[in-house]
Scaffold this motif. Structure first.
Motif, PDB file in Angstrom:
ATOM      1  N   LYS A 206       1.056  -1.184  -0.077  1.00 35.67           N
ATOM      2  CA  LYS A 206      -0.169  -0.343  -0.175  1.00 35.67           C
ATOM      3  C   LYS A 206       0.703   0.952  -0.239  1.00 35.67           C
ATOM      4  O   LYS A 206       0.450   2.640  -0.700  1.00 35.67           O
ATOM      5  CB  LYS A 206      -1.307   0.078   1.214  1.00 35.67           C
ATOM      6  CG  LYS A 206      -1.792  -0.944   1.299  1.00 35.67           C
ATOM      7  CD  LYS A 206      -2.686  -1.030   2.116  1.00 35.67           C
ATOM      8  CE  LYS A 206      -4.162  -2.627   2.008  1.00 35.67           C
ATOM      9  NZ  LYS A 206      -4.844  -2.231   3.329  1.00 35.67           N
ATOM     10  N   ILE A 207       1.582   1.463   0.396  1.00 35.38           N
ATOM     11  CA  ILE A 207       2.543   2.141   1.043  1.00 35.38           C
ATOM     12  C   ILE A 207       3.580   2.737  -0.479  1.00 35.38           C
ATOM     13  O   ILE A 207       3.763   3.668  -0.853  1.00 35.38           O
ATOM     14  CB  ILE A 207       4.534   2.380   2.300  1.00 35.38           C
ATOM     15  CG1 ILE A 207       3.545   2.086   3.427  1.00 35.38           C
ATOM     16  CG2 ILE A 207       5.443   3.149   1.663  1.00 35.38           C
ATOM     17  CD1 ILE A 207       4.281   1.381   4.585  1.00 35.38           C
ATOM     18  N   SER A 208       3.683   1.535  -1.569  1.00 38.99           N
ATOM     19  CA  SER A 208       4.469   1.528  -2.510  1.00 38.99           C
ATOM     20  C   SER A 208       3.547   1.565  -3.458  1.00 38.99           C
ATOM     21  O   SER A 208       3.638   1.808  -4.880  1.00 38.99           O
ATOM     22  CB  SER A 208       5.268   0.419  -3.090  1.00 38.99           C
ATOM     23  OG  SER A 208       5.963   0.239  -1.846  1.00 38.99           O
ATOM     24  N   GLN A 314       0.723   1.716   8.976  1.00 37.31           N
ATOM     25  CA  GLN A 314      -0.452   1.814   8.202  1.00 37.31           C
ATOM     26  C   GLN A 314      -0.635   3.465   7.709  1.00 37.31           C
ATOM     27  O   GLN A 314      -1.330   4.251   7.325  1.00 37.31           O
ATOM     28  CB  GLN A 314      -1.742   2.247   8.954  1.00 37.31           C
ATOM     29  CG  GLN A 314      -2.087  -0.349   9.073  1.00 37.31           C
ATOM     30  CD  GLN A 314      -2.686  -0.729   9.743  1.00 37.31           C
ATOM     31  OE1 GLN A 314      -3.221   0.381  10.898  1.00 37.31           O
ATOM     32  NE2 GLN A 314      -3.659  -1.925   9.740  1.00 37.31           N
ATOM     33  N   SER A 317       1.054   4.983   5.406  1.00 35.81           N
ATOM     34  CA  SER A 317       0.528   4.548   3.989  1.00 35.81           C
ATOM     35  C   SER A 317      -0.948   5.513   3.777  1.00 35.81           C
ATOM     36  O   SER A 317      -1.052   5.558   2.241  1.00 35.81           O
ATOM     37  CB  SER A 317      -0.237   3.482   4.345  1.00 35.81           C
ATOM     38  OG  SER A 317      -1.078   3.378   4.605  1.00 35.81           O
ATOM     39  N   GLU A 318      -1.022   6.000   4.985  1.00 35.87           N
ATOM     40  CA  GLU A 318      -2.398   7.703   5.176  1.00 35.87           C
ATOM     41  C   GLU A 318      -1.255   8.311   4.702  1.00 35.87           C
ATOM     42  O   GLU A 318      -2.446  10.186   5.279  1.00 35.87           O
ATOM     43  CB  GLU A 318      -2.700   7.153   5.346  1.00 35.87           C
ATOM     44  CG  GLU A 318      -3.868   5.900   6.407  1.00 35.87           C
ATOM     45  CD  GLU A 318      -4.531   5.809   7.613  1.00 35.87           C
ATOM     46  OE1 GLU A 318      -3.828   6.014   8.768  1.00 35.87           O
ATOM     47  OE2 GLU A 318      -4.919   4.628   7.108  1.00 35.87           O
TER      48      GLU A 318
END
Length: 340
Positions: A206-208, A314, A317-318
């Protein structure tokens, strides 16, 4: 009158239909429920998984899978019932049982009862299994690649250093720990390591910015770990080496998306965080405790990693924190202190 789904007798219902002119038409329909021919029961374990979706994926083509579904209860238990014609399609050798090469069980979603956190990975086990765990996921991957089950069980046991005499696809390590089974300790620790890598790979995907179905990254990590085990590598020892973790994650995410562009700085920061949490799980001192005590200690460490690392990833990623910030405050010693 309502239908009784527990009865196999013929039951009749009357269907009444009225058109726009008020004309009434009635018809009696006969309904007969069929008893299942076969029931597949098991447990979903990464901690006991509650409210998870369970599917049976048959190897045979053209099988109606719409009824081959279940949801785990508060104890992680599930049952999938097979009607006669469907089971006959799946039971390719007609031996009245489900064999390892006739399909697999897939578990996703739900809540990990140990950490009380959402389960974001994907677990699998071959059709001849009574538990679905991170380790059975690796065994199933080997079977899917053409290995026979006996060989797959042996290679995964060797890769993680636990007893090869135990069939982990029919072994509940939490229950075994409760009875004082010393062999459960290494299996619990190995399962926690694999689960940790699955969860963190999902977070880093998700981060990527990888646009993929949830569970794809964890499945790719399982595939990579299986490949390493097939090569005779000591997977436990590789998971506590940052360079190896970095390579695993890179291979896995490229497998998920060929368009994945590696940011080496981000990958280095992430792999440092992931390795620190793996060190916490792989800590040899945990095996000095009794099996029951070790379960408590291991769960404490899993909760610490969830709260400090998974939640932190998380947040990254946000956009509410940075990987650099998370990396600077994450090390094995602080995670162990938090767990204690």
């Amino acid at each position: 009158e309502s239908l009784d789904p527990n009865s196999t007798l013929i039951q009749t219902i009357t269907v009444n239909v009225t058109d726009s002119s008020g004309n009434l038409s009635s018809e009696n329909l006969e309904i007969q429920f069929e008893e299942p021919t076969f029931t597949l029961s098991g447990l979903a374990i990464d901690g006991y998984l509650q409210g998870s979706s369970v599917s049976f994926i048959p190897a045979a083509e053209g099988v109606d899978q719409s009824l081959l579904l279940a949801t785990t209860d508060q104890d992680g238990a599930f049952s999938i019932q097979f009607l006669g014609d469907v089971f006959q399609q799946i039971d390719l050798n007609n031996n009245g049982a489900l064999d390892p090469d006739e399909g697999y069980i897939e578990v996703s979603g739900g809540i990990d009862s140990s950490t009380n956190r959402e389960f974001t990975g994907q677990l699998k086990a071959d059709a001849d299994s009574s538990v679905v765990t991170p380790l059975t996921t690796l065994v199933n991957e080997m079977i899917a690649n053409g290995e026979d089950k006996e060989t797959a069980l042996l290679e995964i046991a060797d890769a993680f250093g636990y007893s090869s005499e135990i069939d982990i696809t029919k072994y509940n390590p939490f229950e075994a720990a409760g009875t004082g089974d010393e062999a459960s300790k290494k299996i619990l620790q190995s399962g926690a390591l694999v689960a940790n890598m699955m969860k963190q790979a999902e977070a880093f995907a998700k981060i990527s910015g990888i646009d993929a179905v949830e569970g794809s990254a964890s499945a790719a990590i399982a595939k990579d770990l299986t490949s390493l085990a097939s090569q005779g590598k000591s997977v436990n020892s590789l998971l506590v080496q940052q360079s190896e973790v970095s390579d695993m994650v890179k291979r896995a995410l490229l497998d998920v998306s060929e368009e994945f562009v590696v940011d080496e700085e981000e990958l280095d920061l992430f792999s440092g965080v992931a390795t620190a949490s793996n060190v916490v799980m792989a800590d040899g001192s945990l095996t000095n405790f009794s099996p029951a005590e070790m379960v408590s200690k291991l769960i404490g460490r899993q909760i610490a990693v969830e709260e400090e690392v998974i939640v932190g990833l998380q947040d990254v990623s946000e956009g509410t924190t940075s990987l650099l910030g998370l990396s600077l405050k994450t090390d094995a010693a602080s995670l162990i202190e938090s767990a204690n």
